[in-house]
Write a protein that holds these residues in place. Structure first.
Motif, PDB file in Angstrom:
ATOM      1  N   VAL A  25     -34.035 -10.257  19.442  1.00 55.02           N
ATOM      2  CA  VAL A  25     -34.556 -11.539  19.944  1.00 55.02           C
ATOM      3  C   VAL A  25     -33.760 -12.032  21.148  1.00 55.02           C
ATOM      4  N   GLU A  26     -34.434 -12.903  21.909  1.00 53.40           N
ATOM      5  CA  GLU A  26     -33.754 -13.710  22.921  1.00 53.40           C
ATOM      6  C   GLU A  26     -33.328 -14.994  22.211  1.00 53.40           C
ATOM      7  N   PRO A  27     -32.033 -15.220  22.012  1.00 58.36           N
ATOM      8  CA  PRO A  27     -31.627 -16.416  21.283  1.00 58.36           C
ATOM      9  C   PRO A  27     -31.906 -17.711  22.066  1.00 58.36           C
ATOM     10  N   TRP A  40     -35.570 -14.672  40.371  1.00 58.79           N
ATOM     11  CA  TRP A  40     -35.753 -14.302  38.965  1.00 58.79           C
ATOM     12  C   TRP A  40     -34.425 -14.332  38.208  1.00 58.79           C
ATOM     13  N   TRP A  41     -33.712 -15.442  38.410  1.00 60.25           N
ATOM     14  CA  TRP A  41     -32.609 -15.877  37.554  1.00 60.25           C
ATOM     15  C   TRP A  41     -31.307 -15.118  37.779  1.00 60.25           C
ATOM     16  N   CYS A  42     -31.241 -14.336  38.883  1.00 59.83           N
ATOM     17  CA  CYS A  42     -30.054 -13.507  39.132  1.00 59.83           C
ATOM     18  C   CYS A  42     -29.051 -14.162  40.068  1.00 59.83           C
ATOM     19  N   GLY A  50     -27.754  -8.663  31.700  1.00 56.03           N
ATOM     20  CA  GLY A  50     -28.284  -8.114  32.953  1.00 56.03           C
ATOM     21  C   GLY A  50     -28.466  -9.235  33.945  1.00 56.03           C
ATOM     22  N   LYS A  51     -29.601  -9.232  34.608  1.00 58.07           N
ATOM     23  CA  LYS A  51     -29.971 -10.273  35.570  1.00 58.07           C
ATOM     24  C   LYS A  51     -28.796 -10.869  36.352  1.00 58.07           C
ATOM     25  N   ALA A  52     -28.161 -11.945  35.868  1.00 58.43           N
ATOM     26  CA  ALA A  52     -27.129 -12.625  36.647  1.00 58.43           C
ATOM     27  C   ALA A  52     -25.816 -11.837  36.722  1.00 58.43           C
ATOM     28  N   ASP A  78     -28.972   0.590  34.095  1.00 55.98           N
ATOM     29  CA  ASP A  78     -29.307   0.242  35.479  1.00 55.98           C
ATOM     30  C   ASP A  78     -30.306  -0.892  35.631  1.00 55.98           C
ATOM     31  N   SER A  79     -30.851  -1.387  34.526  1.00 59.44           N
ATOM     32  CA  SER A  79     -31.696  -2.584  34.607  1.00 59.44           C
ATOM     33  C   SER A  79     -31.768  -3.188  33.220  1.00 59.44           C
ATOM     34  N   GLY A  80     -32.298  -4.399  33.155  1.00 58.69           N
ATOM     35  CA  GLY A  80     -32.415  -5.061  31.864  1.00 58.69           C
ATOM     36  C   GLY A  80     -33.276  -4.270  30.890  1.00 58.69           C
ATOM     37  N   SER A  81     -34.432  -3.800  31.373  1.00 58.48           N
ATOM     38  CA  SER A  81     -35.332  -3.045  30.492  1.00 58.48           C
ATOM     39  C   SER A  81     -34.623  -1.830  29.909  1.00 58.48           C
ATOM     40  N   VAL A  82     -33.882  -1.133  30.759  1.00 54.60           N
ATOM     41  CA  VAL A  82     -33.173   0.058  30.278  1.00 54.60           C
ATOM     42  C   VAL A  82     -32.112  -0.338  29.251  1.00 54.60           C
ATOM     43  N   SER A  83     -31.471  -1.478  29.450  1.00 60.33           N
ATOM     44  CA  SER A  83     -30.456  -1.887  28.471  1.00 60.33           C
ATOM     45  C   SER A  83     -31.100  -2.157  27.109  1.00 60.33           C
ATOM     46  N   VAL A  84     -32.315  -2.691  27.115  1.00 62.58           N
ATOM     47  CA  VAL A  84     -33.011  -2.918  25.838  1.00 62.58           C
ATOM     48  C   VAL A  84     -33.400  -1.577  25.213  1.00 62.58           C
ATOM     49  N   GLU A  85     -33.840  -0.638  26.061  1.00 64.35           N
ATOM     50  CA  GLU A  85     -34.100   0.729  25.563  1.00 64.35           C
ATOM     51  C   GLU A  85     -32.852   1.271  24.860  1.00 64.35           C
ATOM     52  N   PHE A  88     -29.113  -9.148  20.324  1.00 60.25           N
ATOM     53  CA  PHE A  88     -29.444 -10.310  21.153  1.00 60.25           C
ATOM     54  C   PHE A  88     -29.706  -9.842  22.571  1.00 60.25           C
ATOM     55  N   ASP A  89     -30.886 -10.130  23.060  1.00 62.83           N
ATOM     56  CA  ASP A  89     -31.223  -9.884  24.458  1.00 62.83           C
ATOM     57  C   ASP A  89     -30.862 -11.152  25.229  1.00 62.83           C
ATOM     58  N   GLU A  90     -29.668 -11.137  25.827  1.00 62.81           N
ATOM     59  CA  GLU A  90     -29.210 -12.304  26.602  1.00 62.81           C
ATOM     60  C   GLU A  90     -29.291 -12.013  28.098  1.00 62.81           C
ATOM     61  N   ILE A  91     -30.259 -11.187  28.458  1.00 68.86           N
ATOM     62  CA  ILE A  91     -30.434 -10.838  29.875  1.00 68.86           C
ATOM     63  C   ILE A  91     -30.775 -12.086  30.690  1.00 68.86           C
ATOM     64  N   ALA A  92     -31.568 -12.976  30.103  1.00 67.49           N
ATOM     65  CA  ALA A  92     -31.894 -14.226  30.798  1.00 67.49           C
ATOM     66  C   ALA A  92     -30.924 -15.352  30.450  1.00 67.49           C
ATOM     67  N   THR A  93     -30.467 -15.375  29.181  1.00 67.31           N
ATOM     68  CA  THR A  93     -29.722 -16.545  28.708  1.00 67.31           C
ATOM     69  C   THR A  93     -28.213 -16.436  28.907  1.00 67.31           C
ATOM     70  N   GLY A 101     -41.803 -13.270  22.743  1.00 64.69           N
ATOM     71  CA  GLY A 101     -40.629 -12.756  23.448  1.00 64.69           C
ATOM     72  C   GLY A 101     -40.995 -11.944  24.674  1.00 64.69           C
ATOM     73  N   TYR A 102     -39.977 -11.682  25.477  1.00 61.52           N
ATOM     74  CA  TYR A 102     -40.119 -10.753  26.600  1.00 61.52           C
ATOM     75  C   TYR A 102     -38.836  -9.929  26.678  1.00 61.52           C
ATOM     76  N   HIS A 103     -38.974  -8.610  26.686  1.00 62.50           N
ATOM     77  CA  HIS A 103     -37.779  -7.765  26.707  1.00 62.50           C
ATOM     78  C   HIS A 103     -37.813  -6.698  27.785  1.00 62.50           C
ATOM     79  N   GLY A 104     -38.815  -6.721  28.654  1.00 64.92           N
ATOM     80  CA  GLY A 104     -38.841  -5.749  29.732  1.00 64.92           C
ATOM     81  C   GLY A 104     -40.141  -4.976  29.778  1.00 64.92           C
ATOM     82  N   ASP A 105     -40.256  -4.110  30.779  1.00 62.54           N
ATOM     83  CA  ASP A 105     -41.541  -3.487  31.091  1.00 62.54           C
ATOM     84  C   ASP A 105     -41.635  -2.008  30.742  1.00 62.54           C
TER      85      ASP A 105
HETATM   86  C1  LIG Z   1     -35.826  -9.839  32.850  1.00 63.93           C
HETATM   87  C2  LIG Z   1     -35.608  -9.562  31.428  1.00 63.93           C
HETATM   88  C3  LIG Z   1     -35.594  -8.241  30.934  1.00 63.93           C
HETATM   89  C4  LIG Z   1     -35.860  -7.045  31.824  1.00 63.93           C
HETATM   90  O1  LIG Z   1     -34.923  -6.885  32.807  1.00 63.93           O
HETATM   91  P1  LIG Z   1     -35.250  -5.968  34.100  1.00 63.93           P
HETATM   92  O2  LIG Z   1     -33.962  -5.937  34.844  1.00 63.93           O
HETATM   93  O3  LIG Z   1     -36.362  -6.666  34.837  1.00 63.93           O
HETATM   94  O4  LIG Z   1     -35.676  -4.646  33.605  1.00 63.93           O
HETATM   95  C5  LIG Z   1     -35.362  -8.053  29.588  1.00 63.93           C
HETATM   96  N1  LIG Z   1     -35.143  -9.095  28.767  1.00 63.93           N
HETATM   97  C6  LIG Z   1     -35.137 -10.367  29.196  1.00 63.93           C
HETATM   98  C7  LIG Z   1     -34.863 -11.472  28.238  1.00 63.93           C
HETATM   99  C8  LIG Z   1     -35.383 -10.647  30.539  1.00 63.93           C
HETATM  100  O5  LIG Z   1     -35.405 -11.917  30.955  1.00 63.93           O
END
Ligand SMILES: *Cc1c(COP(=O)(O)O)cnc(C)c1O
Length: 427
Positions: A210-212, A54-56, A274-276, A112-119, A244-249, A145-149
């Motif tokens: 947004v995810e740019p 998952w892109w990490c 996050g992620k990577a 501690d995770s991407g979702s929390v960083s968006v929070e 900017f949610d650059e967790i994936a990008t 978009g997708y920003h976490g769970d």
């Molecule tokens: C994966 C992802 C998240 C959530 O990250 P987690 O570490 O799974 O909580 C948030 N935003 C984007 C763009 C993601 O790809």
């Protein structure tokens, strides 16, 4: 192995899975370089990883430099609280992030995770406006978009493809513009309707989030830099912050270090990574913002940023993240990504025009086959494993985000397996 699988099936949830009717899972025995060793019905097989977990895992697995960083940190301490204490791994990672972040962003919150960083980013934006009374309570975002769970990220995740139908009544209702057209298509209509929608809500919008350039888990949708610029201009014109949610990008996945700054020339007020970040070793994310936003947060009634996870700035995670960033810079990640990207484009080109395939697209080290129909995930996964590759499709997408260190042979194996599996199952 049968024991393991039986317990797993009876007791363990997997992501987005059913406990009563679970999908099959494969036990992984070990991972090294770009390979996973897994068990297939009692047979040990080695396969090329097309997913980077998952892109990490951008450097692959069992990376000597990262292993060494974790071991060294383990000897000093694996964790201490971050309330009232600090440590070198956090400071060293902070230094690197401040150096790499877009100009002007130099205040770092470790989550501690991407979702929390968006929070945290959303809370920052709310707090930044709270000095004027909490009248700006809405986020403005785009569909798809997708920003976490967790709840705040879910509330800005695509309302149809996401989980709004399940949790709708429990989510704050934010403002959703249409998804921007795909890269290269005309933008005028989208810009006009987005502007109109923004203006209708302008005085209640705290931030645009947004995810740019690339919407990841929301559908691997690649859109135009000009759309990012338009959203930024709307935010700026109406006193909203830009997240900017650059967790994936982030970290070169789409080509440049940051998708927003690199492709669109736009610097956000708040950046989530996050992620990577840890090279796939441990969970860690960060929110990076400006002195101005930090000062506005402190001007809120709370007089401080009101978040503080137990595992904030975990030393092991910070140490391995610094080692990963050093490795990215010393290897020249931009070159790695460009090479992998070129190979993906060539390798996936035979799928153009395939009758099961609606679209073939790549950006940076991301390659996507969009099918006309939903992917038969179990069968496509098995068909790819038969061809020596681990992929995890979703919806109507068979895609790869391989480790940056993938060789030409790895990428050729991945692209051939993606096309072969789609042809076998959906052809
Ligand atoms: C994966 C992802 C998240 C959530 O990250 P987690 O570490 O799974 O909580 C948030 N935003 C984007 C763009 C993601 O790809």
């Amino acid at each position: 192995m049968t024991d393991l699988l039986t317990f797993d099936r009876d007791h363990l949830w997997h992501p987005y899975s059913s406990m009563t009717a679970p999908s099959p899972v494969y036990p992984v025995l070990s991972a090294s370089g770009t390979r996973l060793r897994l068990d297939r019905d009692g047979r040990e097989v080695e396969v090329v990883d097309a997913m980077s977990s998952w892109w990490c895992a951008i450097h692959g697995y069992a990376v000597p430099e990262l292993d060494a960083a974790v071991r060294k940190q383990l000897d000093a301490m694996s964790h201490v609280m971050f309330g009232g204490l600090t440590h070198e791994p956090a400071v060293e990672l902070g230094r690197r992030l401040v150096r790499l972040a877009p100009e002007g962003l130099d205040k770092v919150f470790f989550a501690d995770s991407g979702s929390v960083s968006v929070e945290v980013a959303m809370k920052m934006a709310w707090q930044a406006h709270a000095a004027d009374g909490l009248t700006r309570t809405k986020m403005f975002t785009i569909r798809g978009g997708y920003h976490g769970d967790t709840f705040s990220p879910m509330s800005v995740t695509d309302p149809e493809g996401g989980m709004h139908s399940m949790y709708g009544g429990l989510l704050i209702e934010h403002v959703f513009a249409d998804r921007p057209p795909r890269r290269g298509e005309p933008l005028d209509d989208w810009k006009a309707s987005t502007t109109a929608l923004f203006e209708q809500h302008a005085d209640e919008i705290a931030a645009v989030v947004v995810e740019p350039l690339l919407q990841g888990a929301g559908g691997m949708h690649v859109y135009d830099p000009e759309a990012v610029q338009h959203l930024a201009a709307l935010a700026r014109a109406h006193g909203a912050l830009l997240i900017f949610d650059e967790i994936a990008t982030g970290f070169w996945r789409t080509g440049p270090l940051w998708a927003g700054t690199g492709h669109a020339g736009v610097t956000p007020d708040i950046l989530c990574v996050g992620k990577a970040l840890t090279g796939g070793y441990l969970t860690l994310a960060a929110v990076i913002t400006s002195a101005e936003v930090a000062a506005r947060v402190d001007a809120s009634p709370a007089r401080a940023m009101m978040h503080g996870p137990t595992f904030m700035a975990n030393p092991l995670a910070c140490a391995v993240a610094s080692a990963s960033l050093d490795l990215l810079e010393s290897r020249g990640a931009a070159d790695d990504v460009r090479i992998v990207g070129d190979l993906l484009r060539t390798g996936l080109s035979p799928a153009v025009g395939h009758r099961a395939v609606a679209d073939v697209r790549t950006i940076g080290a991301v390659g996507v086959l969009e099918l006309w129909e939903p992917v038969d995930v179990a069968r496509v996964t098995a068909a790819a494993l038969d061809r020596g590759v681990w992929v995890r499709p979703f919806r109507n997408l068979v895609y790869t985000m391989p480790p940056y260190v993938s060789t030409a042979e790895d990428v050729a194996t991945i692209t051939a397996a993606m096309i072969g599996a789609v042809d076998e199952v959906h052809g």
